[in-house]
Design a protein around this motif. Structure first.
Motif, PDB file in Angstrom:
ATOM      1  N   PRO A  37       0.845  -1.208   0.000  1.00 33.71           N
ATOM      2  CA  PRO A  37       0.000   0.000   0.000  1.00 33.71           C
ATOM      3  C   PRO A  37       0.867   1.240   0.000  1.00 33.71           C
ATOM      4  N   GLU A  82      -3.770   3.372   1.583  1.00 32.46           N
ATOM      5  CA  GLU A  82      -4.619   3.411   2.771  1.00 32.46           C
ATOM      6  C   GLU A  82      -5.741   4.424   2.554  1.00 32.46           C
ATOM      7  N   LYS A 141      -1.302  -5.210   8.562  1.00 34.73           N
ATOM      8  CA  LYS A 141       0.078  -4.845   8.211  1.00 34.73           C
ATOM      9  C   LYS A 141       0.665  -4.116   9.410  1.00 34.73           C
ATOM     10  N   HIS A 197       6.348  -4.961   8.026  1.00 31.32           N
ATOM     11  CA  HIS A 197       7.379  -4.032   7.582  1.00 31.32           C
ATOM     12  C   HIS A 197       8.475  -4.146   8.635  1.00 31.32           C
ATOM     13  N   ALA A 202       7.336  -1.748  -1.795  1.00 30.84           N
ATOM     14  CA  ALA A 202       6.788  -0.395  -1.943  1.00 30.84           C
ATOM     15  C   ALA A 202       7.755   0.460  -2.757  1.00 30.84           C
TER      16      ALA A 202
HETATM   17  C1  FNR Z   1       4.127   3.943   2.221  1.00 26.97           C
HETATM   18  N1  FNR Z   1       3.809   2.994   3.192  1.00 26.97           N
HETATM   19  C2  FNR Z   1       2.487   2.761   3.505  1.00 26.97           C
HETATM   20  N2  FNR Z   1       2.146   1.727   4.344  1.00 26.97           N
HETATM   21  C3  FNR Z   1       0.857   1.430   4.589  1.00 26.97           C
HETATM   22  O1  FNR Z   1       0.575   0.471   5.323  1.00 26.97           O
HETATM   23  N3  FNR Z   1      -0.142   2.164   4.013  1.00 26.97           N
HETATM   24  C4  FNR Z   1       0.115   3.211   3.177  1.00 26.97           C
HETATM   25  O2  FNR Z   1      -0.818   3.840   2.643  1.00 26.97           O
HETATM   26  C5  FNR Z   1       1.466   3.564   2.948  1.00 26.97           C
HETATM   27  N4  FNR Z   1       1.821   4.622   2.143  1.00 26.97           N
HETATM   28  C6  FNR Z   1       3.110   4.784   1.699  1.00 26.97           C
HETATM   29  C7  FNR Z   1       3.414   5.725   0.717  1.00 26.97           C
HETATM   30  C8  FNR Z   1       4.691   5.826   0.194  1.00 26.97           C
HETATM   31  C9  FNR Z   1       4.990   6.817  -0.893  1.00 26.97           C
HETATM   32  C10 FNR Z   1       5.721   4.982   0.718  1.00 26.97           C
HETATM   33  C11 FNR Z   1       7.124   5.066   0.190  1.00 26.97           C
HETATM   34  C12 FNR Z   1       5.430   4.069   1.713  1.00 26.97           C
HETATM   35  C13 FNR Z   1       4.835   2.070   3.696  1.00 26.97           C
HETATM   36  C14 FNR Z   1       5.090   0.950   2.686  1.00 26.97           C
HETATM   37  O3  FNR Z   1       3.923   0.200   2.418  1.00 26.97           O
HETATM   38  C15 FNR Z   1       6.195  -0.009   3.172  1.00 26.97           C
HETATM   39  O4  FNR Z   1       5.795  -0.613   4.368  1.00 26.97           O
HETATM   40  C16 FNR Z   1       7.536   0.697   3.398  1.00 26.97           C
HETATM   41  O5  FNR Z   1       7.824   1.635   2.384  1.00 26.97           O
HETATM   42  C17 FNR Z   1       8.687  -0.324   3.455  1.00 26.97           C
HETATM   43  O6  FNR Z   1       8.742  -1.088   2.283  1.00 26.97           O
HETATM   44  P1  FNR Z   1       9.823  -0.810   1.102  1.00 26.97           P
HETATM   45  O7  FNR Z   1       9.587   0.588   0.634  1.00 26.97           O
HETATM   46  O8  FNR Z   1      11.176  -0.947   1.717  1.00 26.97           O
HETATM   47  O9  FNR Z   1       9.500  -1.868   0.086  1.00 26.97           O
END
Ligand code: FNR
Length: 351
Positions: free
Chosen positions: A19, A44, A161, A189, A244
């Protein structure tokens, strides 16, 4: 199919788009699915936002749009899905701190989604103040109530999550509690609430969680390559991986053959999805800009990350002034596709 089997189809042995607020709207999810992602999460959506939106089938776009009238501010679409593409593969993520509101939101969209996920990891002030996101890690009773309420009342699986808690023992206890409450899958995460996005993900801390529960555990954090996918699986025993920022960096990471495409091609393809689903230009521009920056990536990887753009390709400076989808299209040499899609849509609307 019972909910456990439905959850297995979404969460076991899968490569999953995480997400992402603003970026995770329909065009980017479509891009990820077309490259090969198995399961995609919506951004989200806060529980209250969707309940007042009216479900509308859009025959011109082939989508289901949840449309909210906002008085003088016009309309907003907090959720849009393309059933032909996303059915059975779409997880709707809710931001919530309250079981009743969460259930209202989930029931409102239930027929259009394959599962509902609760965000229990967001450390931003807005979420914490509302008792949402990572606040739930400190309120296991409230978190369990939300999960249990959804599990009892929905026909689709409920997943959560989370982030790592302070100690491995606390994370394990929380994970077990969510499983007992009815969660069908758990994405982790692998950072703690106090960790910054620039810090290195704690892959080595996932194994105890995987060993402690019987539901699928999805590993999330710094999975940038196919080798990383295999690495985190071997280290943790997780069922699936979730990406992400790596997906923003180059969405073709989802291609099963591992041959990542040049970023210019990926951005052009992304824009075609935006034309197809008639995105607002602000959303398209934001996502393209995210694709063009190293800013968000972990420090230890920044050196090795290449944006893979050929000389002469537009950069931030060219994208920043764009004010329409057409301008973005011309900047990225897909103006003809934009025009063709506009004509096609007009013809469909006249039929
Ligand atoms: C996120 N992340 C995030 N997590 C979540 O649970 N809901 C969300 O809406 C969001 N929004 C979001 C926007 C953007 C632009 C980023 C970069 C990240 C967190 C994301 O889902 C993830 O948990 C973390 O970025 C770690 O994973 P990566 O980036 O290392 O693959």
């Amino acid at each position: 199919m019972n909910v456990e089997d439905a959850a297995d189809q979404l969460y076991r042995g899968k490569v999953i788009l995480a997400p992402m607020v603003r970026a995770g709207t329909l065009p980017f999810r479509a891009l990820a699915l077309r490259y090969g992602a198995d399961t995609v999460f919506t951004e989200e959506v806060i529980d209250r936002r969707v309940v007042n939106a009216v479900r509308t089938e859009n025959p011109v776009l082939g989508t289901v749009d949840y449309v909210e009238k906002r008085g003088k501010k016009g309309i907003a679409t907090p959720f849009q899905t393309c059933p032909a593409l996303e059915r059975g593969r779409l997880v709707y993520q809710i931001g919530t701190g309250d079981a009743t509101n969460a259930l209202r939101a989930a029931q409102h969209v239930e027929r259009d989604v394959a599962a509902v996920d609760i965000n229990m990891g967001c450390p931003k002030r807005f979420s914490l103040q509302g008792g949402m996101g990572a606040a739930l890690l400190k309120q296991p009773q409230v978190a369990a109530d939300i999960v249990g309420t959804l599990r009892r009342n929905l026909s689709v699986p409920v997943s959560v999550k989370i982030r790592l808690l302070e100690t491995p023992g606390e994370t394990v206890e929380f994970a077990r509690r969510m499983e007992k409450a009815g969660a069908c899958a758990l994405s982790v995460h692998v950072r703690k609430v106090g960790d910054t996005p620039a810090s290195k993900a704690r892959w080595e801390e996932l194994r105890p969680v995987v060993d402690a529960v019987n539901i699928p555990v999805i590993a999330n954090g710094d999975v940038y390559t196919r080798a990383d996918m295999a690495g985190i699986k071997a280290l943790s025993g997780c069922s699936s991986v979730m990406l992400a920022r790596p997906a923003l960096l180059n969405c073709s990471i989802f291609k099963p053959d591992g041959h990542v495409l040049p970023l210019k091609e990926v951005i052009q393809q992304y824009l075609r999805e935006c034309f197809r689903y008639d995105s607002v230009y602000q959303n398209a521009k934001y996502t393209v800009m995210e694709m063009l920056t190293k800013r968000r990536h972990p420090d230890h990887l920044k050196e090795s990350i290449s944006l893979g753009l050929p000389g002469g390709a537009p950069g931030m400076r060219e994208v920043t002034p764009a004010k329409t989808l057409g301008q973005l299209a011309r900047l990225w040499d897909v103006g003809a596709d934009f025009d063709a899609e506009t004509v096609r849509r007009r013809k469909r609307a006249e039929q």
